[in-house]
Design a protein around this motif. Structure first.
Motif, short mmCIF file in Angstrom:
data_model
loop_
_atom_site.label_atom_id
_atom_site.label_comp_id
_atom_site.label_asym_id
_atom_site.label_seq_id
_atom_site.Cartn_x
_atom_site.Cartn_y
_atom_site.Cartn_z
N SER A 148 4.74 0.92 -7.89
CA SER A 148 5.38 -0.32 -8.32
C SER A 148 6.73 -0.49 -7.66
CB SER A 148 5.55 -0.32 -9.85
OG SER A 148 4.32 -0.23 -10.51
N LEU A 149 7.50 0.60 -7.59
CA LEU A 149 8.83 0.55 -6.97
C LEU A 149 8.73 0.27 -5.47
CD1 LEU A 149 11.90 0.91 -7.12
CD2 LEU A 149 11.54 3.37 -6.86
N LEU A 150 7.83 0.96 -4.79
CA LEU A 150 7.71 0.80 -3.34
C LEU A 150 7.25 -0.61 -2.96
CD1 LEU A 150 6.13 4.25 -2.37
CD2 LEU A 150 8.48 3.48 -1.97
N ILE A 151 6.31 -1.16 -3.70
CA ILE A 151 5.85 -2.52 -3.41
C ILE A 151 6.97 -3.52 -3.67
CG2 ILE A 151 4.24 -4.35 -4.10
CD1 ILE A 151 2.19 -2.17 -4.72
N SER A 152 7.74 -3.30 -4.73
CA SER A 152 8.86 -4.19 -5.05
C SER A 152 9.93 -4.12 -3.97
CB SER A 152 9.46 -3.82 -6.41
OG SER A 152 8.53 -3.95 -7.45
N ILE A 153 10.21 -2.92 -3.48
CA ILE A 153 11.20 -2.76 -2.40
C ILE A 153 10.72 -3.44 -1.13
CG2 ILE A 153 12.28 -1.07 -0.86
CD1 ILE A 153 12.43 0.85 -3.24
#
Length: 311
Positions: A148-153
């Protein structure tokens, strides 16, 4: 108007919610209170989950990540707003504005995807209770959070880098209290067609897929709950996802409400006021929703507060 290259832009002007000095003083006190309550409430959630062994399960792990995300999102927006209200200035540097856009997209996207992950967690817990601990193992929980964090970044960097290629006009006034992507694109003198296509495409996919996942999960959850024979069993099953459903309704309800109202109103200042609903309200309400609707969380919070008060 003559365009100037973005490297020559030193700052933007955030017009805020009002030009009235008296109202600015009131807004300063109001948003400072909101910020402190949000910090305190979400920190209590994190402490309660960390210190109470009964809450060491996937649902509360994701709740802790959501609380951290809420703290980061509101910290990206409110402190700069408070500084401008206190000093009666409106400026924000070009780099500061781009950075704010990036972090708002990161943490907003993170919250969006976390709500979908939490819906999947409730789906597994209710539909496959005997396999819950096997499916929702610690490795999967960490993997889902990191994904979730990597896609958001990646999403935030994509939009931010696309903004860097733009040139801006001499009018650099943003009718908002923070640097919102759409507002910045409206100030650009260069062609923003690709930017807007990207914004709408990514928003449709990035919001549509998690929302579809949430809807699918709750359809399956409701179907499973209806098959439970006892009324008490149905209540217990539904109570485990009631808080999450409330948070989902608040988050998506405020987001859609803001964009519908923005489309209907011609006033950019009214649109800025409406944006408070999705950028501030969910972050302050989430701790109250989970603490008031969840018995285990209530007990854990009482323990944390008693520990704090004993010092």
């Amino acid at each position: 108007m003559e365009a100037q290259n973005q490297t020559e832009v030193s700052e933007f002007l955030l017009l805020g919610l009002t030009d009235n000095r008296e109202l600015q003083t009131i807004f300063f006190g109001l948003f400072l209170s909101i910020y402190m309550i949000t910090l305190f409430g979400n920190l209590l959630i994190i402490l309660a989950v960390s210190l109470d062994s009964k809450l060491h399960n996937p649902m509360y792990f994701f709740l802790s990540i959501l609380s951290i995300t809420d703290i980061c999102l509101i910290t990206t927006i409110i402190p700069k707003m408070l500084v401008n209200l206190q000093t009666h200035t409106q400026s924000i540097t070009y780099s500061g504005c781009i950075t704010q856009i990036c972090f708002v997209l990161v943490f907003g996207g993170m919250e969006n995807s976390l709500l979908a992950v939490m819906a999947y967690d409730r789906y597994v817990a209710i539909c496959y209770p005997l396999r819950y601990t096997i499916i929702m193992n610690p490795s999967l929980c960490v993997l889902l959070s990191l994904l979730s964090l990597l896609i958001s970044i990646a999403d935030a960097l994509l939009h931010s880098l696309m903004v860097l290629r733009l040139s801006f006009c001499t009018d650099l006034e943003i009718p908002h209290f923070f640097c919102e992507l759409a507002q910045i694109l409206n100030l650009a003198c260069s062609d923003t067609l690709i930017n807007f296509i990207l914004v709408y495409f990514v928003a449709t996919v990035w919001c549509g897929i998690p929302l579809a996942g949430i809807i699918f999960s709750y359809i399956r959850i409701v179907s499973s709950i209806l098959r439970i024979p006892s009324a008490d069993g149905k209540y217990k099953a539904f109570s485990t996802c009631g808080s999450h459903l409330s948070v989902v309704s608040l988050f998506y309800g405020t987001v859609f409400g803001v964009y519908i109202s923005s489309a209907l109103t011609q006033s950019s200042r009214k649109a800025a006021i409406a944006s408070v609903m999705y950028s501030v309200v969910p972050q302050i309400m989430n701790p109250f929703i989970y603490s008031l609707r969840n018995k285990d969380m209530k007990e854990a919070l009482k323990k944390v507060i008693s520990r704090i008060s004993s010092f």
